[in-house]
Motif scaffolding. Structure first.
Motif: not given
Lengths: 212, 212
Positions: A11-13, A15-16, B40, B43, B203-204, B207-208
Motif C-alpha cells: 500500500p502507498n502508506k 511505501v511512503t 499521504s 504515510g 522511490c516515486m 513505485n509508479s
C-alpha cells in the motif's frame, strides 16, 4: 520470493513510510539503530516502525536494534530502488556545476553521466569526467543512453520550457531545482527545496535549550 | 495566550510532526490542503493530522481543508520559528556561491548576510549584495551581527576544523553540506544530504506506473 510477492501489493502508506525510514537510515552513521530512534525522527511511535519492518522479515536484534546497513539494503530491495539511476544535469551554472563536481551520489547508486547547457563556452568542457553537451543534443543522448533522472538547474525564467522539452525527450524523473512549479502527465516532477533543511534546523534551534 | 502556554509543554513528538507538516505546507502551491493530503506525504493517517492541528485551534473548513497560508503561519508561531534567521555561508566555492546568489530563502525568513572564505581572490567580492570576508574575521563579525546559522560549504578535508571554529565563534546552528560528520555540544549540527530528494524521486519512480 516473499519480497517480490509483497512488492506489488504494497500500500502507498507503507511505501511512503519505508522511504522515510530509508532516508533516515541513509543519514545514520552508527551500525545499529533502534525503532525508537527511527520513530523519533518522524514523530511516530516505535510500534508502528517495528510493525512495518517486521512485515518483511526479522532485522532487529533485541537490545541492539536494527543493523543499519542490512536494513537499508533490504528496504532498497523492497522499494525496488536497488538499481543504478543515471542522472543528467540540465543547466551548468553555479548549482549545476556543483552537482557535476559532487561525487557522493555514486555511493547511493546515482550516477551523474552528463551535463547540458546552451552556453557555447561551457559546451564540450569536462567536469569530474562528465561532459557538457548542447541542450539540443539531449534527445539523441537519451536514445543512446539510459537516463532515469534530469536535475533541472536552469534559471527559473526558462525552467518551464526546458522541463517540457526534457519530458518530451522521454526522461521520466525530473528533479526541479528552479523556483518554477510544473506538473506533467508523462513524468514525475519533484521540486527540490533547499530551504527544507534550513527550516528543520530552525525548528531544532527554536525548540532546544541552546537558544532559550 | 493559548499558543504560548502550550509551546513550553509541547512534547517532542508533536514538535517533530508539526515541523513535518510545516515542510509539506511550505512546498504546497494550492490555497487549501486536506488532512488526507498531508497524511499521504508522511504515510500516516489523517486522524492523527487533524488531532495534532486541532490542539491549537480551528484551521480547517469542512469539505475544503486547511487554508495553507494560515496554517503555515500558525505552525510557525507554535514552533517558535516566526522570526528572521541570519545565515552566513562558510566556503564560497561552487555550492557556496550558488547559495549566495539564491534569493528564495528570504521568503522563508532566512537571510543570507555574508560569505566567508580563505581565497584572496574571493575576499572583498560582493555577490547578490552579500560580501565575502576572510574566515579569520568571523569571530568579530559574530560579535557585531546576529548570526543564527552557518552553512558549511568547504571541502570535506577541512570541514571538521572549520565547524569547530564556527562553533567557537558562538554560532549555534550549523548546516553541514560537507561529507564530514561531526557533533558538538555547544551547537546543533545538521548534515545536509543532497541525495535525499534523489532517493525520494527514485522511490516515486520505482513505485509508479510510469516505469512498470
Amino acid at each position: 520470493m516473499k519480497l517480490f510477492m509483497l512488492k506489488n501489493k504494497l500500500p502507498n502508506k507503507i511505501v511512503t513510510r519505508l522511504s522515510l525510514y530509508y532516508q533516515i537510515l541513509s543519514k545514520t552513521t552508527s551500525s545499529y539503530i533502534s525503532s525508537q530512534n527511527i520513530a523519533s525522527h518522524l514523530g511516530t511511535n516505535s510500534a508502528q516502525v517495528r510493525k512495518d519492518i517486521s512485515l518483511f522479515g526479522q532485522f532487529g536484534i533485541p537490545g541492539k536494534g536494527y543493523n543499519v546497513k542490512k536494513l537499508y539494503l533490504n528496504i532498497e530491495k523492497i522499494l525496488g530502488i536497488d538499481k543504478s539511476w543515471n542522472v543528467v544535469i540540465i543547466g551548468c551554472g553555479n548549482l549545476g556545476s556543483a552537482l557535476l563536481k559532487y561525487s557522493g551520489f555514486k555511493e547511493q547508486r546515482f550516477n551523474i553521466i552528463a551535463g547540458f547547457d546552451i552556453d557555447k563556452n561551457k559546451i564540450g568542457k569536462v567536469i569530474n569526467n562528465r561532459k557538457i553537451y548542447h541542450i539540443d543534443e539531449l534527445k539523441n543522448f537519451v536514445k543512446k543512453n539510459v537516463v532515469d533522472i534530469a536535475a533541472i538547474t536552469v534559471p527559473s525564467s526558462s525552467a518551464k520550457e526546458i522541463i517540457k522539452y526534457v519530458a518530451d525527450c522521454g526522461i521520466k524523473g525530473i528533479l526541479n531545482f528552479s523556483a518554477t512549479q510544473i506538473k506533467l502527465p508523462k513524468c514525475i516532477t519533484l521540486k527540490f527545496d533547499l530551504t527544507i533543511e534550513f527550516i528543520r534546523l530552525a525548528c531544532m534551534l527554536a525548540n532546544s535549550k541552546l537558544t532559550q
